[in-house]
Design a protein around this motif. Sequence first.
Motif, PDB file in Angstrom:
ATOM      1  N   LEU A  97      10.261 -31.493   8.193  1.00  0.00           N
ATOM      2  CA  LEU A  97      10.535 -30.127   7.758  1.00  0.00           C
ATOM      3  C   LEU A  97       9.412 -29.178   8.133  1.00  0.00           C
ATOM      4  N   ALA A  98       8.296 -29.747   8.591  1.00  0.00           N
ATOM      5  CA  ALA A  98       7.133 -28.926   8.906  1.00  0.00           C
ATOM      6  C   ALA A  98       6.384 -29.496  10.099  1.00  0.00           C
ATOM      7  N   GLY A  99       5.675 -28.592  10.789  1.00  0.00           N
ATOM      8  CA  GLY A  99       4.847 -29.011  11.909  1.00  0.00           C
ATOM      9  C   GLY A  99       5.593 -29.035  13.224  1.00  0.00           C
ATOM     10  N   PRO A 100       4.861 -29.309  14.311  1.00  0.00           N
ATOM     11  CA  PRO A 100       5.443 -29.262  15.647  1.00  0.00           C
ATOM     12  C   PRO A 100       6.165 -30.547  16.025  1.00  0.00           C
ATOM     13  N   VAL A 101       6.897 -30.500  17.121  1.00  0.00           N
ATOM     14  CA  VAL A 101       7.361 -31.706  17.796  1.00  0.00           C
ATOM     15  C   VAL A 101       6.360 -31.946  18.930  1.00  0.00           C
ATOM     16  N   ILE A 102       5.953 -33.182  19.075  1.00  0.00           N
ATOM     17  CA  ILE A 102       4.948 -33.535  20.078  1.00  0.00           C
ATOM     18  C   ILE A 102       5.494 -34.640  20.978  1.00  0.00           C
ATOM     19  N   ALA A 103       5.320 -34.473  22.273  1.00  0.00           N
ATOM     20  CA  ALA A 103       5.738 -35.481  23.256  1.00  0.00           C
ATOM     21  C   ALA A 103       4.520 -35.959  24.031  1.00  0.00           C
ATOM     22  N   ALA A 104       4.631 -37.159  24.553  1.00  0.00           N
ATOM     23  CA  ALA A 104       3.582 -37.699  25.419  1.00  0.00           C
ATOM     24  C   ALA A 104       4.217 -38.322  26.644  1.00  0.00           C
ATOM     25  N   ALA A 105       3.502 -38.250  27.746  1.00  0.00           N
ATOM     26  CA  ALA A 105       3.875 -38.934  28.983  1.00  0.00           C
ATOM     27  C   ALA A 105       2.695 -39.820  29.366  1.00  0.00           C
ATOM     28  N   VAL A 106       2.974 -41.078  29.640  1.00  0.00           N
ATOM     29  CA  VAL A 106       1.905 -42.038  29.936  1.00  0.00           C
ATOM     30  C   VAL A 106       2.231 -42.821  31.204  1.00  0.00           C
ATOM     31  N   ILE A 107       1.296 -42.833  32.130  1.00  0.00           N
ATOM     32  CA  ILE A 107       1.389 -43.691  33.313  1.00  0.00           C
ATOM     33  C   ILE A 107       0.424 -44.853  33.104  1.00  0.00           C
ATOM     34  N   LEU A 108       0.971 -46.045  32.964  1.00  0.00           N
ATOM     35  CA  LEU A 108       0.145 -47.242  32.792  1.00  0.00           C
ATOM     36  C   LEU A 108      -0.163 -47.864  34.145  1.00  0.00           C
ATOM     37  N   PRO A 109      -1.226 -48.640  34.233  1.00  0.00           N
ATOM     38  CA  PRO A 109      -1.512 -49.330  35.496  1.00  0.00           C
ATOM     39  C   PRO A 109      -0.487 -50.435  35.746  1.00  0.00           C
TER      40      PRO A 109
ATOM     41  N   GLY B  57       2.552 -32.764  25.240  1.00  0.00           N
ATOM     42  CA  GLY B  57       3.196 -31.462  25.093  1.00  0.00           C
ATOM     43  C   GLY B  57       3.493 -31.181  23.636  1.00  0.00           C
ATOM     44  N   LEU B  58       3.298 -29.935  23.204  1.00  0.00           N
ATOM     45  CA  LEU B  58       3.517 -29.550  21.807  1.00  0.00           C
ATOM     46  C   LEU B  58       4.354 -28.277  21.758  1.00  0.00           C
ATOM     47  N   VAL B  59       5.387 -28.312  20.928  1.00  0.00           N
ATOM     48  CA  VAL B  59       6.192 -27.120  20.661  1.00  0.00           C
ATOM     49  C   VAL B  59       6.158 -26.889  19.154  1.00  0.00           C
ATOM     50  N   ASP B  60       5.681 -25.716  18.732  1.00  0.00           N
ATOM     51  CA  ASP B  60       5.450 -25.495  17.306  1.00  0.00           C
ATOM     52  C   ASP B  60       6.721 -25.103  16.564  1.00  0.00           C
ATOM     53  N   GLN B  61       6.563 -24.965  15.250  1.00  0.00           N
ATOM     54  CA  GLN B  61       7.704 -24.723  14.370  1.00  0.00           C
ATOM     55  C   GLN B  61       8.403 -23.396  14.664  1.00  0.00           C
TER      56      GLN B  61
ATOM     57  N   ALA C 240      13.623 -28.019  21.876  1.00  0.00           N
ATOM     58  CA  ALA C 240      12.174 -28.068  21.679  1.00  0.00           C
ATOM     59  C   ALA C 240      11.625 -29.440  22.078  1.00  0.00           C
ATOM     60  N   SER C 241      12.353 -30.494  21.747  1.00  0.00           N
ATOM     61  CA  SER C 241      11.930 -31.847  22.128  1.00  0.00           C
ATOM     62  C   SER C 241      11.909 -32.000  23.641  1.00  0.00           C
ATOM     63  N   LYS C 242      12.948 -31.487  24.281  1.00  0.00           N
ATOM     64  CA  LYS C 242      13.028 -31.547  25.734  1.00  0.00           C
ATOM     65  C   LYS C 242      11.869 -30.761  26.366  1.00  0.00           C
ATOM     66  N   LYS C 243      11.588 -29.571  25.816  1.00  0.00           N
ATOM     67  CA  LYS C 243      10.502 -28.754  26.357  1.00  0.00           C
ATOM     68  C   LYS C 243       9.160 -29.451  26.194  1.00  0.00           C
TER      69      LYS C 243
ATOM     70  N   ILE D 176       3.680 -23.420   8.518  1.00  0.00           N
ATOM     71  CA  ILE D 176       4.072 -24.472   9.470  1.00  0.00           C
ATOM     72  C   ILE D 176       5.445 -25.060   9.150  1.00  0.00           C
ATOM     73  N   HIS D 177       6.124 -24.532   8.135  1.00  0.00           N
ATOM     74  CA  HIS D 177       7.459 -25.044   7.835  1.00  0.00           C
ATOM     75  C   HIS D 177       8.495 -24.515   8.837  1.00  0.00           C
ATOM     76  N   ARG D 178       9.511 -25.328   9.076  1.00  0.00           N
ATOM     77  CA  ARG D 178      10.610 -24.973   9.975  1.00  0.00           C
ATOM     78  C   ARG D 178      11.679 -24.249   9.158  1.00  0.00           C
ATOM     79  N   LEU D 179      11.797 -22.963   9.395  1.00  0.00           N
ATOM     80  CA  LEU D 179      12.618 -22.116   8.534  1.00  0.00           C
ATOM     81  C   LEU D 179      14.112 -22.341   8.707  1.00  0.00           C
ATOM     82  N   THR D 180      14.527 -22.978   9.797  1.00  0.00           N
ATOM     83  CA  THR D 180      15.962 -23.230  10.014  1.00  0.00           C
ATOM     84  C   THR D 180      16.388 -24.592   9.487  1.00  0.00           C
ATOM     85  N   PHE D 181      15.435 -25.368   8.968  1.00  0.00           N
ATOM     86  CA  PHE D 181      15.747 -26.702   8.455  1.00  0.00           C
ATOM     87  C   PHE D 181      16.040 -26.637   6.955  1.00  0.00           C
TER      88      PHE D 181
END
Length: 257
Positions: free
Chosen positions: A85-97, A133-137, A148-151, A243-248
């Motif tokens: 209900l609060a805070g950003p969505v965060i994504a990570a991309a990782v290239i492993l050896p 990558g971070l997209v805020d509330q 937002a998750s895709k972005k 930081i709350h998501r007002l549409t949730f």
Amino acid sequence: MKPESIAEIKTKLAVVMTAEDAYVKSLREDARAGVQAALKQFDRRMEKQAALVRKLQEMSVFEKEAYANGHKYIAGIDEVGRGPLAGPVIAAAVILPENCDIIGLNDSKQLSEAKREQLFDEIKEKAVAIGVGLVDQTEIDAINIYQASKKAMMMAVEQLSAQPDYLLVDAMTLPIEIEQESLIKGDARSISIAAASIIAKVTRDRLMAEYSVKYPGYGFERNAGYGTKEHLEALETQGITPIHRLTFAPVKNYVNL
């Protein structure tokens, strides 16, 4: 010569990494109950380690196939934070050896906090490249959580210091000109996606712990913004924070009160 004490044997066994070790074989001949008990404990550790190695191999199938098809830099991509209900969505991309040897990689939700932290450090040390990558509330409210998750995922790919030539994406297809494969429950099937899920999860949890200092009473350090009883009670008594998501729901019930 006085035989080794059980304590001494346990200390030595703690650093032995294979059941074929000559020292272990010699202990098999020691009939003392304490020695045999220590060996049973050692054998259980070896069995657990072997299971983790098998899991790593099983979760490397998609990466091995991509390497076999000529790809060099394979990025796993995942996000965390769709449901809170609060805070950003965060994504990570990782290239492993190639031939990654990080034992214990798995869906971050299946790991303890201590194990996630340990793997986070190991991934940071061994990865070819990591992007976050971070997209805020505010933007989540503006474009919806799916977009937002895709972005956030796209941003994570853009932040990689090495250009990936193949993407393994958890349950999503990205509008990007890189060959990719979408894997349902990919964080439990691919080591690259699992690594991304750990990076994203630890990064977000640390951020929410920082927010808990700025906005006390909601338990952000424990619930990471999810709608726990403590969080919902704080919404009722303290209202919404920046930081709350007002549409949730139920956050939107407290807007303009």
